[in-house]
Design a protein around this motif. Structure first.
Motif, short mmCIF file in Angstrom:
data_model
loop_
_atom_site.label_atom_id
_atom_site.label_comp_id
_atom_site.label_asym_id
_atom_site.label_seq_id
_atom_site.Cartn_x
_atom_site.Cartn_y
_atom_site.Cartn_z
N MET A 1 0.83 -1.19 0.00
CA MET A 1 0.00 0.00 0.00
C MET A 1 0.87 1.24 0.00
SD MET A 1 -3.19 -1.10 2.45
CE MET A 1 -4.31 0.04 1.60
N ALA A 2 0.30 2.35 -0.40
CA ALA A 2 1.10 3.56 -0.51
C ALA A 2 0.21 4.79 -0.44
CB ALA A 2 1.87 3.56 -1.83
N TRP A 3 0.85 5.91 -0.15
CA TRP A 3 0.20 7.22 -0.18
C TRP A 3 0.83 8.04 -1.30
CZ3 TRP A 3 -4.09 8.36 2.42
CH2 TRP A 3 -4.40 7.62 3.57
N PHE A 4 -0.03 8.69 -2.05
CA PHE A 4 0.39 9.59 -3.11
C PHE A 4 -0.29 10.94 -2.88
CE2 PHE A 4 2.41 6.96 -6.46
CZ PHE A 4 2.25 5.72 -5.88
N ARG A 5 0.23 11.96 -3.51
CA ARG A 5 -0.44 13.26 -3.47
C ARG A 5 -0.28 13.95 -4.80
NH1 ARG A 5 3.32 16.47 1.02
NH2 ARG A 5 5.20 16.70 -0.26
N GLN A 6 -1.22 14.84 -5.08
CA GLN A 6 -1.22 15.53 -6.37
C GLN A 6 -1.71 16.95 -6.20
OE1 GLN A 6 -3.71 13.76 -9.43
NE2 GLN A 6 -2.38 14.56 -11.03
N VAL A 7 -0.97 17.86 -6.79
CA VAL A 7 -1.33 19.27 -6.87
C VAL A 7 -1.86 19.54 -8.27
CG1 VAL A 7 -0.47 21.62 -6.75
CG2 VAL A 7 0.39 19.90 -5.15
N PRO A 8 -2.91 20.33 -8.42
CA PRO A 8 -3.43 20.61 -9.78
C PRO A 8 -2.33 21.07 -10.71
CG PRO A 8 -4.92 21.49 -8.14
CD PRO A 8 -3.72 20.99 -7.39
N GLY A 9 -2.30 20.47 -11.88
CA GLY A 9 -1.31 20.83 -12.87
C GLY A 9 -0.01 20.06 -12.77
N ILE B 1 4.55 9.36 -1.81
CA ILE B 1 5.25 9.92 -0.66
C ILE B 1 5.60 8.86 0.38
CG2 ILE B 1 4.37 12.26 -0.92
CD1 ILE B 1 2.29 11.62 1.24
N ALA B 2 4.86 7.76 0.44
CA ALA B 2 5.15 6.71 1.40
C ALA B 2 4.62 5.39 0.88
CB ALA B 2 4.53 7.02 2.76
N ALA B 3 5.38 4.34 1.12
CA ALA B 3 4.95 3.01 0.72
C ALA B 3 5.15 2.08 1.91
CB ALA B 3 5.76 2.51 -0.47
N ILE B 4 4.19 1.17 2.12
CA ILE B 4 4.24 0.29 3.28
C ILE B 4 3.83 -1.11 2.86
CG2 ILE B 4 1.91 1.04 3.95
CD1 ILE B 4 2.78 0.63 6.89
N ASP B 5 4.65 -2.09 3.24
CA ASP B 5 4.31 -3.46 2.85
C ASP B 5 3.49 -4.13 3.96
OD1 ASP B 5 7.63 -4.95 3.45
OD2 ASP B 5 6.05 -4.37 4.86
N VAL C 1 7.24 3.41 -3.75
CA VAL C 1 6.29 4.29 -4.44
C VAL C 1 6.46 4.21 -5.95
CG1 VAL C 1 6.10 5.87 -2.49
CG2 VAL C 1 7.83 6.29 -4.25
N SER C 2 7.48 3.54 -6.40
CA SER C 2 7.71 3.41 -7.84
C SER C 2 6.89 2.29 -8.47
CB SER C 2 9.19 3.16 -8.13
OG SER C 2 9.98 4.22 -7.64
N LEU C 3 6.26 1.49 -7.64
CA LEU C 3 5.44 0.41 -8.17
C LEU C 3 4.24 0.96 -8.93
CD1 LEU C 3 5.23 -2.14 -5.22
CD2 LEU C 3 6.60 -2.33 -7.30
#
Length: 122
Positions: A33-41, A47-51, A106-108
């Motif tokens: 599992m992982a956390w991602f974030r996105q800013v418009p544009g 940002i974090a990955a956890i097995d 996070v590269s998965l």
């Protein structure tokens, strides 16, 4: 796998927030599992990955401030965010995918995504 994030909101710089991601499946305890974030544009970035064992990796921009954890019994992923900065403002997403014999980073390519929760830091 259905993922549902919650816990976003608007805070002042220096404050904290905890995001949750509920996974509606009985098999998510074994998923990466992982956390991602996105800013418009901009592109969405991890940002974090956890097995499944709880081993976690963080990108440098959040290391020391953010902590990800998971409760496999409750099928829930968490992201504790401390000392928030305006540059942390983004839509935050959780993601999941079966291990497929690969290390959790996070590269998965994650196949399952939540709808996102907005975090705004002013």
């Amino acid at each position: 796998v259905q993922l549902v994030e919650s816990g976003g909101g608007s805070v002042q710089a220096g404050e904290s927030l905890t995001l949750s991601c509920a996974a509606y499946t009985s098999s998510s305890a074994r998923h990466h599992m992982a956390w991602f974030r996105q800013v418009p544009g901009e592109e969405r970035g991890g940002i974090a990955a956890i097995d499944s064992t709880g081993y976690t990796q963080y990108v440098d921009s959040v290391k020391g401030r953010f902590t990800s954890s998971r409760d496999n019994a409750e099928n829930t992923l968490y992201l504790q965010m401390n000392n928030l900065k305006p540059e942390d403002t983004a839509m935050y997403y959780c993601a999941a995918d079966p291990p497929r014999g690969q290390a959790c980073t996070v590269s998965l390519t994650f196949g399952y995504w939540g709808q996102g929760t907005q975090v705004t830091v002013s």
